[in-house]
Motif scaffolding. Structure first.
Motif, mmCIF file in Angstrom:
data_model
loop_
_atom_site.group_PDB
_atom_site.id
_atom_site.type_symbol
_atom_site.label_atom_id
_atom_site.label_comp_id
_atom_site.label_asym_id
_atom_site.label_seq_id
_atom_site.Cartn_x
_atom_site.Cartn_y
_atom_site.Cartn_z
ATOM 1 N N UNK A 93 14.981 -7.870 2.139
ATOM 2 C CA UNK A 93 15.912 -9.144 1.593
ATOM 3 C C UNK A 93 17.277 -8.734 2.101
ATOM 4 N N UNK A 94 17.703 -7.802 2.131
ATOM 5 C CA UNK A 94 19.009 -7.351 2.429
ATOM 6 C C UNK A 94 19.318 -7.081 3.917
ATOM 7 N N UNK A 95 18.347 -7.211 4.728
ATOM 8 C CA UNK A 95 18.279 -6.783 6.009
ATOM 9 C C UNK A 95 18.587 -5.510 6.592
ATOM 10 N N UNK A 96 17.920 -4.525 5.580
ATOM 11 C CA UNK A 96 17.900 -3.038 5.669
ATOM 12 C C UNK A 96 16.700 -2.592 6.034
ATOM 13 N N UNK A 97 16.421 -1.944 7.033
ATOM 14 C CA UNK A 97 15.290 -1.278 7.280
ATOM 15 C C UNK A 97 14.733 -0.255 6.554
ATOM 16 N N UNK A 98 13.418 -0.067 6.313
ATOM 17 C CA UNK A 98 12.751 1.125 5.478
ATOM 18 C C UNK A 98 12.190 2.195 6.444
ATOM 19 N N UNK A 99 12.550 3.242 6.073
ATOM 20 C CA UNK A 99 12.001 4.500 6.805
ATOM 21 C C UNK A 99 11.431 5.430 5.742
ATOM 22 N N UNK A 100 10.172 5.528 6.001
ATOM 23 C CA UNK A 100 9.345 6.410 4.835
ATOM 24 C C UNK A 100 8.312 7.285 5.420
ATOM 25 N N UNK A 101 7.454 7.785 4.790
ATOM 26 C CA UNK A 101 6.630 9.015 5.211
ATOM 27 C C UNK A 101 5.129 8.227 5.696
ATOM 28 N N UNK A 102 5.179 7.084 5.763
ATOM 29 C CA UNK A 102 3.759 6.438 6.386
ATOM 30 C C UNK A 102 2.746 6.574 5.494
ATOM 31 N N UNK A 133 -0.254 5.375 2.788
ATOM 32 C CA UNK A 133 -0.999 4.419 2.446
ATOM 33 C C UNK A 133 -1.464 4.221 0.733
ATOM 34 N N UNK A 134 -0.837 5.229 0.085
ATOM 35 C CA UNK A 134 -1.192 5.231 -1.416
ATOM 36 C C UNK A 134 -0.105 5.288 -2.457
ATOM 37 N N UNK A 135 -0.397 5.184 -3.639
ATOM 38 C CA UNK A 135 0.805 5.471 -4.487
ATOM 39 C C UNK A 135 2.015 4.658 -4.541
ATOM 40 N N UNK A 136 3.282 5.025 -4.814
ATOM 41 C CA UNK A 136 4.327 4.506 -4.589
ATOM 42 C C UNK A 136 4.915 4.343 -3.352
ATOM 43 N N UNK A 137 4.555 5.104 -2.471
ATOM 44 C CA UNK A 137 4.878 5.022 -0.933
ATOM 45 C C UNK A 137 4.188 3.798 -0.469
ATOM 46 N N UNK A 138 3.102 3.557 -0.818
ATOM 47 C CA UNK A 138 2.267 2.101 -0.501
ATOM 48 C C UNK A 138 3.094 0.948 -0.964
ATOM 49 N N UNK A 139 3.254 0.948 -2.096
ATOM 50 C CA UNK A 139 3.997 0.056 -2.790
ATOM 51 C C UNK A 139 5.486 -0.172 -2.201
ATOM 52 N N UNK A 191 -5.447 12.563 9.830
ATOM 53 C CA UNK A 191 -6.669 12.954 10.002
ATOM 54 C C UNK A 191 -7.453 12.909 8.742
ATOM 55 N N UNK A 192 -6.724 12.912 7.658
ATOM 56 C CA UNK A 192 -7.183 12.822 6.235
ATOM 57 C C UNK A 192 -7.021 11.323 5.808
ATOM 58 N N UNK A 193 -6.811 10.338 6.613
ATOM 59 C CA UNK A 193 -6.807 9.086 6.250
ATOM 60 C C UNK A 193 -5.837 8.672 5.165
ATOM 61 N N UNK A 194 -4.558 9.533 5.247
ATOM 62 C CA UNK A 194 -3.509 9.270 4.265
ATOM 63 C C UNK A 194 -2.436 8.399 4.728
ATOM 64 N N UNK A 195 -2.491 7.850 6.143
ATOM 65 C CA UNK A 195 -1.428 7.236 6.621
ATOM 66 C C UNK A 195 -1.758 5.737 6.701
ATOM 67 N N UNK A 196 -0.584 4.905 6.895
ATOM 68 C CA UNK A 196 -0.834 3.340 6.994
ATOM 69 C C UNK A 196 -0.252 3.002 8.469
ATOM 70 N N UNK A 197 -1.101 2.235 9.158
ATOM 71 C CA UNK A 197 -0.822 1.939 10.502
ATOM 72 C C UNK A 197 -0.244 0.451 10.688
ATOM 73 N N UNK A 198 -0.286 -0.390 9.424
ATOM 74 C CA UNK A 198 -0.097 -1.673 9.706
ATOM 75 C C UNK A 198 1.456 -2.006 9.343
#
Length: 196
Positions: free
Chosen positions: A35-44, A46-52, A74-81
């Motif tokens: 909402x403030x126009x700042x991009x998010x960089x994170x560890x990709x 798909x679970x927990x607070x990272x997903x949130x 490979x362990x399906x921990x990532x988020x592609x969307x």
């Protein structure tokens, strides 16, 4: 006028923890950045607070850049969307790429991995490897025991007072961004006396 911070890297847990309010808080951080126009960089993640945090940014139409090691994909921990996904080979490459994309670092609640990540980039700032400032978001006093321990390291002579004073500690996003923005162009190393 463009914001001083174009992108902020967020380190946080890949699990939900025991307090459900932390998930809601993390979602709000992601949304608030977008909402403030700042991009998010994170560890990709798909679970927990990272997903949130990533979902909050996406729901508000924000830019979300994720960086993740191939073994975690490979362990399906990532988020592609997300806006951009970068798959690297090692954790070292992950942190280095996140640092390239980000102007500052924000630490939400997390465990050993979160601490390892934030301490590494903070130490980089101390020795002049980059000038990106660091903030602990101390929601509900989560980081208070750690911050007290850091004061003990200063008292013991192992951390300089200037280094600890350079750390941004905030309870909400507005204060965090104000503190980071004030430090984003100031290199800490030039303000410190030479090592003896």
């Amino acid at each position: 006028m463009k914001p001083a911070l174009r992108r902020v890297a967020v380190f946080c847990a890949s699990s939900d923890g025991t307090d459900p309010k932390l998930a809601e808080f993390s979602y709000g951080i992601g949304r608030g950045l977008a909402e403030r126009g700042i991009g998010l960089v994170y560890g990709a993640g798909s679970q927990g607070l990272m997903r949130q945090v990533s979902q909050g940014a996406l729901d508000a139409g924000g830019e979300v850049i994720g960086v993740i090691p191939r073994s975690m994909v490979d362990r399906e921990w990532g988020r592609a969307d997300i806006t951009e996904l970068h798959v690297v080979e090692t954790m070292h490459e992950r942190k280095a790429m996140m640092a390239q994309y980000a102007d500052a670092f924000l630490c939400l609640p997390g465990g050993l991995g979160t601490l390892e990540e934030i301490f590494e980039v903070w130490s980089w700032r101390q020795i002049g490897f980059n000038d990106d400032p660091v903030c602990f978001l101390n929601v509900a006093g989560f980081w208070t025991p750690l911050l007290e321990a850091l004061d003990g390291l200063v008292a013991a002579g192992f951390v300089r007072r200037e280094v600890l004073d350079d750390l941004v500690v905030a309870e909400n996003l507005d204060d965090a961004l104000a503190g980071l923005g004030a430090r984003v162009s100031a290199a800490l190393e030039s303000e410190l006396p030479a090592q003896r």
